[in-house]
Motif scaffolding. Structure first.
Motif, PDB file in Angstrom:
ATOM      1  N   LEU A 260      -9.707 -37.052  95.518  1.00 18.45           N
ATOM      2  CA  LEU A 260     -10.873 -36.164  95.514  1.00 18.45           C
ATOM      3  C   LEU A 260     -10.769 -35.127  94.405  1.00 18.45           C
ATOM      4  CD1 LEU A 260     -11.256 -35.612  99.359  1.00 18.45           C
ATOM      5  CD2 LEU A 260     -12.874 -36.806  97.865  1.00 18.45           C
ATOM      6  N   LEU A 261      -9.585 -34.539  94.242  1.00 20.74           N
ATOM      7  CA  LEU A 261      -9.425 -33.530  93.197  1.00 20.74           C
ATOM      8  C   LEU A 261      -9.612 -34.135  91.809  1.00 20.74           C
ATOM      9  CD1 LEU A 261      -8.785 -30.615  92.515  1.00 20.74           C
ATOM     10  CD2 LEU A 261      -6.350 -31.163  92.587  1.00 20.74           C
ATOM     11  N   THR A 262      -9.143 -35.368  91.633  1.00 24.10           N
ATOM     12  CA  THR A 262      -9.324 -36.046  90.353  1.00 24.10           C
ATOM     13  C   THR A 262     -10.803 -36.262  90.051  1.00 24.10           C
ATOM     14  OG1 THR A 262      -7.188 -37.187  90.510  1.00 24.10           O
ATOM     15  CG2 THR A 262      -8.843 -38.157  89.050  1.00 24.10           C
ATOM     16  N   ILE A 263     -11.564 -36.689  91.057  1.00 20.30           N
ATOM     17  CA  ILE A 263     -13.007 -36.915  90.868  1.00 20.30           C
ATOM     18  C   ILE A 263     -13.709 -35.621  90.495  1.00 20.30           C
ATOM     19  CG2 ILE A 263     -15.151 -37.561  92.040  1.00 20.30           C
ATOM     20  CD1 ILE A 263     -13.499 -39.517  93.715  1.00 20.30           C
ATOM     21  N   ILE A 264     -13.349 -34.540  91.188  1.00 24.05           N
ATOM     22  CA  ILE A 264     -13.999 -33.249  90.929  1.00 24.05           C
ATOM     23  C   ILE A 264     -13.664 -32.745  89.528  1.00 24.05           C
ATOM     24  CG2 ILE A 264     -14.054 -30.815  91.618  1.00 24.05           C
ATOM     25  CD1 ILE A 264     -13.557 -31.792  94.507  1.00 24.05           C
ATOM     26  N   LEU A 265     -12.392 -32.787  89.166  1.00 22.92           N
ATOM     27  CA  LEU A 265     -11.976 -32.259  87.874  1.00 22.92           C
ATOM     28  C   LEU A 265     -12.433 -33.145  86.718  1.00 22.92           C
ATOM     29  CD1 LEU A 265      -8.316 -31.079  88.633  1.00 22.92           C
ATOM     30  CD2 LEU A 265     -10.362 -29.657  88.397  1.00 22.92           C
ATOM     31  N   ALA A 266     -12.584 -34.447  86.976  1.00 21.98           N
ATOM     32  CA  ALA A 266     -12.954 -35.383  85.904  1.00 21.98           C
ATOM     33  C   ALA A 266     -14.313 -35.053  85.304  1.00 21.98           C
ATOM     34  CB  ALA A 266     -12.943 -36.814  86.428  1.00 21.98           C
ATOM     35  N   THR A 267     -15.178 -34.385  86.072  1.00 20.29           N
ATOM     36  CA  THR A 267     -16.509 -34.043  85.551  1.00 20.29           C
ATOM     37  C   THR A 267     -16.448 -32.895  84.541  1.00 20.29           C
ATOM     38  OG1 THR A 267     -16.925 -32.460  87.350  1.00 20.29           O
ATOM     39  CG2 THR A 267     -17.576 -34.751  87.714  1.00 20.29           C
ATOM     40  N   ALA A 268     -15.299 -32.210  84.472  1.00 20.32           N
ATOM     41  CA  ALA A 268     -15.206 -31.052  83.585  1.00 20.32           C
ATOM     42  C   ALA A 268     -13.994 -31.123  82.662  1.00 20.32           C
ATOM     43  CB  ALA A 268     -15.144 -29.765  84.414  1.00 20.32           C
ATOM     44  N   MET A 269     -13.379 -32.326  82.577  1.00 22.73           N
ATOM     45  CA  MET A 269     -12.211 -32.491  81.718  1.00 22.73           C
ATOM     46  C   MET A 269     -12.434 -33.661  80.762  1.00 22.73           C
ATOM     47  SD  MET A 269      -8.997 -31.629  84.240  1.00 22.73           S
ATOM     48  CE  MET A 269      -7.896 -31.401  82.832  1.00 22.73           C
ATOM     49  N   PRO A 270     -11.675 -33.732  79.685  1.00 20.86           N
ATOM     50  CA  PRO A 270     -11.908 -34.756  78.660  1.00 20.86           C
ATOM     51  C   PRO A 270     -11.876 -36.189  79.184  1.00 20.86           C
ATOM     52  CG  PRO A 270     -10.415 -33.073  77.843  1.00 20.86           C
ATOM     53  CD  PRO A 270     -10.592 -32.800  79.294  1.00 20.86           C
ATOM     54  N   THR A 271     -10.907 -36.520  80.045  1.00 22.54           N
ATOM     55  CA  THR A 271     -10.777 -37.887  80.557  1.00 22.54           C
ATOM     56  C   THR A 271     -10.359 -37.858  82.027  1.00 22.54           C
ATOM     57  OG1 THR A 271      -8.431 -38.085  79.988  1.00 22.54           O
ATOM     58  CG2 THR A 271     -10.048 -38.706  78.283  1.00 22.54           C
ATOM     59  N   PRO A 272     -10.634 -38.940  82.769  1.00 24.42           N
ATOM     60  CA  PRO A 272     -10.143 -39.025  84.152  1.00 24.42           C
ATOM     61  C   PRO A 272      -8.616 -38.957  84.235  1.00 24.42           C
ATOM     62  CG  PRO A 272     -11.884 -40.627  83.786  1.00 24.42           C
ATOM     63  CD  PRO A 272     -11.543 -40.052  82.440  1.00 24.42           C
ATOM     64  N   ALA A 273      -7.934 -39.498  83.223  1.00 20.90           N
ATOM     65  CA  ALA A 273      -6.468 -39.448  83.208  1.00 20.90           C
ATOM     66  C   ALA A 273      -5.974 -38.009  83.154  1.00 20.90           C
ATOM     67  CB  ALA A 273      -5.923 -40.241  82.022  1.00 20.90           C
ATOM     68  N   ALA A 274      -6.688 -37.175  82.421  1.00 18.66           N
ATOM     69  CA  ALA A 274      -6.323 -35.757  82.349  1.00 18.66           C
ATOM     70  C   ALA A 274      -6.482 -35.095  83.714  1.00 18.66           C
ATOM     71  CB  ALA A 274      -7.186 -35.047  81.311  1.00 18.66           C
ATOM     72  N   ALA A 275      -7.572 -35.429  84.396  1.00 21.87           N
ATOM     73  CA  ALA A 275      -7.797 -34.886  85.737  1.00 21.87           C
ATOM     74  C   ALA A 275      -6.719 -35.380  86.705  1.00 21.87           C
ATOM     75  CB  ALA A 275      -9.186 -35.289  86.234  1.00 21.87           C
ATOM     76  N   ALA A 276      -6.348 -36.658  86.584  1.00 29.08           N
ATOM     77  CA  ALA A 276      -5.315 -37.218  87.453  1.00 29.08           C
ATOM     78  C   ALA A 276      -3.972 -36.532  87.209  1.00 29.08           C
ATOM     79  CB  ALA A 276      -5.190 -38.719  87.216  1.00 29.08           C
ATOM     80  N   ALA A 277      -3.695 -36.188  85.954  1.00 28.06           N
ATOM     81  CA  ALA A 277      -2.448 -35.503  85.633  1.00 28.06           C
ATOM     82  C   ALA A 277      -2.377 -34.158  86.349  1.00 28.06           C
ATOM     83  CB  ALA A 277      -2.329 -35.310  84.121  1.00 28.06           C
ATOM     84  N   VAL A 278      -3.488 -33.452  86.387  1.00 26.09           N
ATOM     85  CA  VAL A 278      -3.537 -32.155  87.077  1.00 26.09           C
ATOM     86  C   VAL A 278      -3.306 -32.342  88.573  1.00 26.09           C
ATOM     87  CG1 VAL A 278      -4.993 -30.180  87.676  1.00 26.09           C
ATOM     88  CG2 VAL A 278      -5.041 -31.120  85.356  1.00 26.09           C
ATOM     89  N   ALA A 279      -3.974 -33.337  89.159  1.00 27.98           N
ATOM     90  CA  ALA A 279      -3.841 -33.586  90.596  1.00 27.98           C
ATOM     91  C   ALA A 279      -2.408 -33.957  90.962  1.00 27.98           C
ATOM     92  CB  ALA A 279      -4.802 -34.690  91.025  1.00 27.98           C
ATOM     93  N   ILE A 280      -1.779 -34.794  90.148  1.00 27.63           N
ATOM     94  CA  ILE A 280      -0.405 -35.213  90.416  1.00 27.63           C
ATOM     95  C   ILE A 280       0.556 -34.047  90.275  1.00 27.63           C
ATOM     96  CG2 ILE A 280       1.501 -36.623  89.547  1.00 27.63           C
ATOM     97  CD1 ILE A 280      -0.551 -38.770  88.842  1.00 27.63           C
ATOM     98  N   MET A 281       0.395 -33.270  89.214  1.00 27.72           N
ATOM     99  CA  MET A 281       1.281 -32.131  89.008  1.00 27.72           C
ATOM    100  C   MET A 281       1.084 -31.084  90.101  1.00 27.72           C
ATOM    101  SD  MET A 281       3.734 -30.784  87.419  1.00 27.72           S
ATOM    102  CE  MET A 281       3.901 -31.784  85.944  1.00 27.72           C
ATOM    103  N   SER A 282      -0.148 -30.917  90.546  1.00 26.80           N
ATOM    104  CA  SER A 282      -0.431 -29.970  91.628  1.00 26.80           C
ATOM    105  C   SER A 282       0.303 -30.378  92.898  1.00 26.80           C
ATOM    106  CB  SER A 282      -1.935 -29.900  91.895  1.00 26.80           C
ATOM    107  OG  SER A 282      -2.208 -29.113  93.039  1.00 26.80           O
ATOM    108  N   ARG A 283       0.219 -31.659  93.256  1.00 33.91           N
ATOM    109  CA  ARG A 283       0.919 -32.141  94.444  1.00 33.91           C
ATOM    110  C   ARG A 283       2.427 -31.929  94.294  1.00 33.91           C
ATOM    111  NH1 ARG A 283       0.636 -33.519  99.799  1.00 33.91           N
ATOM    112  NH2 ARG A 283      -1.276 -34.729  99.528  1.00 33.91           N
ATOM    113  N   PHE A 284       2.942 -32.218  93.115  1.00 35.50           N
ATOM    114  CA  PHE A 284       4.365 -32.057  92.860  1.00 35.50           C
ATOM    115  C   PHE A 284       4.792 -30.609  93.084  1.00 35.50           C
ATOM    116  CE2 PHE A 284       7.884 -31.311  89.826  1.00 35.50           C
ATOM    117  CZ  PHE A 284       8.799 -32.238  90.301  1.00 35.50           C
ATOM    118  N   ILE A 285       4.042 -29.671  92.530  1.00 41.11           N
ATOM    119  CA  ILE A 285       4.379 -28.247  92.646  1.00 41.11           C
ATOM    120  C   ILE A 285       4.276 -27.774  94.086  1.00 41.11           C
ATOM    121  CG2 ILE A 285       3.583 -25.915  92.069  1.00 41.11           C
ATOM    122  CD1 ILE A 285       2.872 -26.965  89.284  1.00 41.11           C
ATOM    123  N   VAL A 286       3.180 -28.123  94.758  1.00 39.92           N
ATOM    124  CA  VAL A 286       2.962 -27.661  96.128  1.00 39.92           C
ATOM    125  C   VAL A 286       4.033 -28.210  97.069  1.00 39.92           C
ATOM    126  CG1 VAL A 286       1.391 -27.776  98.113  1.00 39.92           C
ATOM    127  CG2 VAL A 286       0.493 -27.290  95.832  1.00 39.92           C
TER     128      VAL A 286
END
Length: 322
Positions: A260-286
């Motif tokens: 879900l976070l990837t889908i939301i961020l993908a609308t405002a980021m250069p690529t879906p892969a970039a959004a997925a990177a944020v979602a993965i790193m967020s889960r890792f940190i949390v």
């Protein structure tokens, strides 16, 4: 080994397995996301981790506020031990394990299990409701293919969420549920002031996690960030986690939250892969923050004999020195 020790080992193992799964996901998809993860500097990583830690800490404060209003005013340190160790239960499939674990640990501090369980459920409920409230703007990113504009009709959901936070209604739900479970009613009812304070705290929780997400998103997006990135990041985390909480079969919403976070961020980021990177790193940190908080709470509790009284008594009876 006693049943409680086995459960503790299991909770820690599940959390570590989840952390390992996140690491594996990063490694497995390294070709796609590494170029974006490389854009996250150590300073950004540390600031984002600090924001996540603040959000996690405030969640405990919200839980403690509700527990105090219901009649058990734990000091900050033992409250942290009970809450953070219990929170590892969320990494088991099902949403109520953390509540059960917290009730079990708090009983060693002479807090009635019923009171702790009700507090845990209230904290989950208010966290969910405030998360949906804060996440309403992000719903438009899920419901439309582009991020231009905002569906203002979504704001109609605010009165419904506010009504659900009315103390009289919450008290009625609690009493009714306890009667259905054939349990004694609580000694104290929730006050309007405690509910208001808890709601403000939980909203602050989502703001902290929003900052955590925004720091990562801005670093990854760089010059390709869309003007709506701030809105998507600040509200997208709250919505994705809240909806992920409803997927009770998944431990801590694993997978659903990231999707879900990837889908939301993908609308405002250069690529879906970039959004997925944020979602993965967020889960890792949390997950790191959860494990460290639980470890700190557990070590403090053991050092001060706050959650080991029964174990110590059992071992003394068996002639084992503790």
């Amino acid at each position: 080994m006693t049943r409680k020790k086995i459960l503790t080992v299991l909770r820690v193992a599940i959390a570590l397995i989840t952390l390992a799964a996140v690491v594996y996901a990063i490694v497995h998809n390294w070709a796609e996301v590494s170029v974006h993860l490389d854009q996250i500097s150590w300073s950004t990583f540390l600031w984002s981790t600090l924001a996540a830690a603040v959000g996690t800490w405030l969640t405990m404060i919200g839980w403690k506020t509700l527990l105090r209003d219901l009649g058990s005013d734990l000091h900050l340190a033992p409250a942290s031990g009970v809450y953070f160790v219990g929170q590892l239960g969320k990494y088991l499939p099902g949403s109520l394990w953390s509540v059960l674990v917290q009730a079990d640990i708090a009983s060693h501090l002479k807090v009635p299990r019923r009171r702790t369980a009700v507090t845990g459920l209230l904290a989950l409920g208010l966290s969910l409701l405030t998360g949906l409230l804060v996440g309403l703007p992000a719903a438009s990113f899920l419901l439309r293919s582009d991020s231009s504009g905002f569906d203002w009709w979504l704001l109609l959901g605010i009165p419904i969420l506010v009504v659900l936070c009315v103390p009289q209604l919450l008290n009625a739900i609690i009493d009714r549920t306890l009667r259905l479970l054939k349990r004694e009613p609580l000694e104290h009812s929730l006050s309007a002031g405690a509910v208001l304070r808890a709601v403000v705290i939980f909203i602050s929780v989502w703001v902290a996690f929003g900052v955590h997400t925004l720091l990562l998103a801005r670093a990854v997006a760089g010059d390709g960030a869309h003007p709506d990135l701030t809105t998507a990041a600040m509200t997208g985390y709250a919505l994705s986690v809240s909806l992920g909480m409803l997927t009770v079969v998944l431990p801590a919403g694993l997978g659903a939250r990231e999707g879900l976070l990837t889908i939301i961020l993908a609308t405002a980021m250069p690529t879906p892969a970039a959004a997925a990177a944020v979602a993965i790193m967020s889960r890792f940190i949390v997950t790191i923050v959860d494990v460290v908080a639980a470890l700190g709470g557990w070590l403090y509790a053991r050092a001060h004999h706050l959650v080991t009284e029964h174990h110590a008594a059992d071992e003394r009876e068996r002639g084992i020195s503790v």
